[in-house]
Structures are given as structure tokens and as C-alpha cells.
Design an enzyme around this catalytic site. Sequence first.
Site, PDB file in Angstrom:
ATOM      1  N   TYR A  67      -2.059   8.479  -6.623  1.00  0.00           N
ATOM      2  CA  TYR A  67      -2.937   8.637  -7.795  1.00  0.00           C
ATOM      3  C   TYR A  67      -2.965  10.117  -8.451  1.00  0.00           C
ATOM      4  CZ  TYR A  67      -4.337   4.088  -7.172  1.00  0.00           C
ATOM      5  OH  TYR A  67      -4.629   2.583  -6.754  1.00  0.00           O
ATOM      6  N   HIS A 123      -0.712   1.091   1.145  1.00  0.00           N
ATOM      7  CA  HIS A 123      -0.889   0.461  -0.320  1.00  0.00           C
ATOM      8  C   HIS A 123      -0.090  -0.786  -0.461  1.00  0.00           C
ATOM      9  CE1 HIS A 123      -1.498   2.826  -4.204  1.00  0.00           C
ATOM     10  NE2 HIS A 123      -1.882   1.614  -4.565  1.00  0.00           N
TER      11      HIS A 123
END
Length: 294
Positions: A67, A123
Site C-alpha cells: 500500500y 496477502h
Amino acid sequence: MPNYTNVAIGGKTMTMKSRPFGSSKHAVSVIGQGTWYVDRGDRKDAIAALRRGVDLGMTHIDTAEMYGDAEQVIAEAIAGRRDDIFLVSKVLPSNASRRGTITACERSLARLNTDRLDCYLLHWRGSYPLDETVAAFEELASAGKIRSWGVSNFDTDDLNELLAVAGKGKIACNQVLYHLQERAIEHAVIPWCAQYGVAVVAYSPFGHNDFPSPRSKAGQAVADHRRRAWRIGSPGRPELSDAPGLRVRDPKAASQEHAADNAAAANLTLGENEIAALDQAFPRGPKPRGLPML
């Protein structure tokens, strides 16, 4: 059983629910704060929104090394309040070897200006064997750098393989795509997680820039039946409410007012008629061949 904390919004008192977070044993707010793209807008506004969210009981903050600068934004937002936060980050599959996972975690800890994560996730499934990633998670846990670990975007085949590697009682959560237009996890993932005590965390609960307009028939059905309460824990849906730790990780709040709006969802509960109307407007559909993800 959920716990309850009273917080104030606009002079009114509301209740923020929290539930045990899978194998982590921590009680975590049922609505959290997502941080994807939080670094793209005004930094001061993002920090203020995150802080306001924490004030309102949304103490579950989710981020990832993917991110961008989000971890650094969070570090500033939670400065002096680390002990109030359930902090989650994620390792990219390309870094998820045993050594790579440990190195990635240490980078995230440095960016977040903290000595530990409350949960650390893979993830999505990548090419490294799961036993390497799990070994790294266990090493990080033994060192006190993470308190629990889990995964994101795992379908039941991957979850079964992970369970065989890690054993029961190790997987804290599975963070998956879930909103009214994308209900694939209801077929098998939610029942699997309920069976093995794994928390289900919904990301992008209002879609990803493609949710129906409130002026459309489908969008009006959402507005009429309080879409923000969807799946937070409603009567008449035992296959959902029995899932341990089922929670919404809300999209990032662009402002303090947006954060308050998200937090207020915790006080909404759907009745059976409202759930039936939403089911009609947004049918679950057949089980897809693969688990959808963003």
C-alpha cells in the site's frame, strides 16, 4: 460473544462491538479501517480521519507493504496510541520465503514505528511453499514481532493445505473480498472458517468504485435497507453470524465525517425482511470456480 464499548458521535452515544479475532484471542472491533490508497490524498486529512476512527472505536487498522506509504501515514496517526490499536499488515507473495517474510515484516515494523504487529498476513497465495511462510510467521511470533498470523484471498483448497501445514488453532483470519455484489465466500469459505475458528475479514465491503448508484433500483434497495449493516451480525443468518470474528474492514475514510459514518454502522441491525429484500436485489449466485479478489 461480542463485547461492547460506548463511544460518542455528534453528541450521541453509540456502541462499537468487538469480537474475538480467531486464534489470536484478541477482542477486535467489528468495523475496522482500511488504508489502501490512504497515501494518495491529503496526508493531514488521512491522519485526522484515522484518528477519528480510533476515537470512535474502530481500532482495527489494516495495511500492507503493497500500500505504498500507507504504513508511514498510519505511524503518524497512531503515535502515542499504539496500545489502543489492533494493527495488521501483509507480506507480498513475492517476498514470502522464510527469510523474505521476516525481512518484509521488519521493514513494515520500521515504517509503522512499532515493535510488533497484532496480526501479519500473507496477502495472497504465491509460488513459495506455505511451510516456508508459516515457519517465518512462527519465528516472528516467537521473537515477539507478531502476535498472530493469517492469510488473505485464500479459498478452501488453499486453506486446507495451510491447515495441514500449520495445524489447528494457528490461523487467525482470512481476509477476503465481500460485498453485496460479490458473495462467493458464503458458499464454502465462511463455513470453513466457522468450522476451524478462523476470523473472516471482509475487504471492499461496498465494492471497488463500481457499487450501484443510489438512484438505481439495486442501489435504492441498499439505501432502503441500510446497507452498512450488511453482514455485521444480523438475526436470521446463522451461517454468517456463527462465523468467528466476522467483521467489516471498511474502505478508507476520506474525512473525519466519513469515519463517523462508518463507525455508526456498528449500531445498525438488519431484520429478516430487510435481509430477504437484499437477497432478492443481490442474489448470491452459483459458486464460482475460483475465489474473486482485487
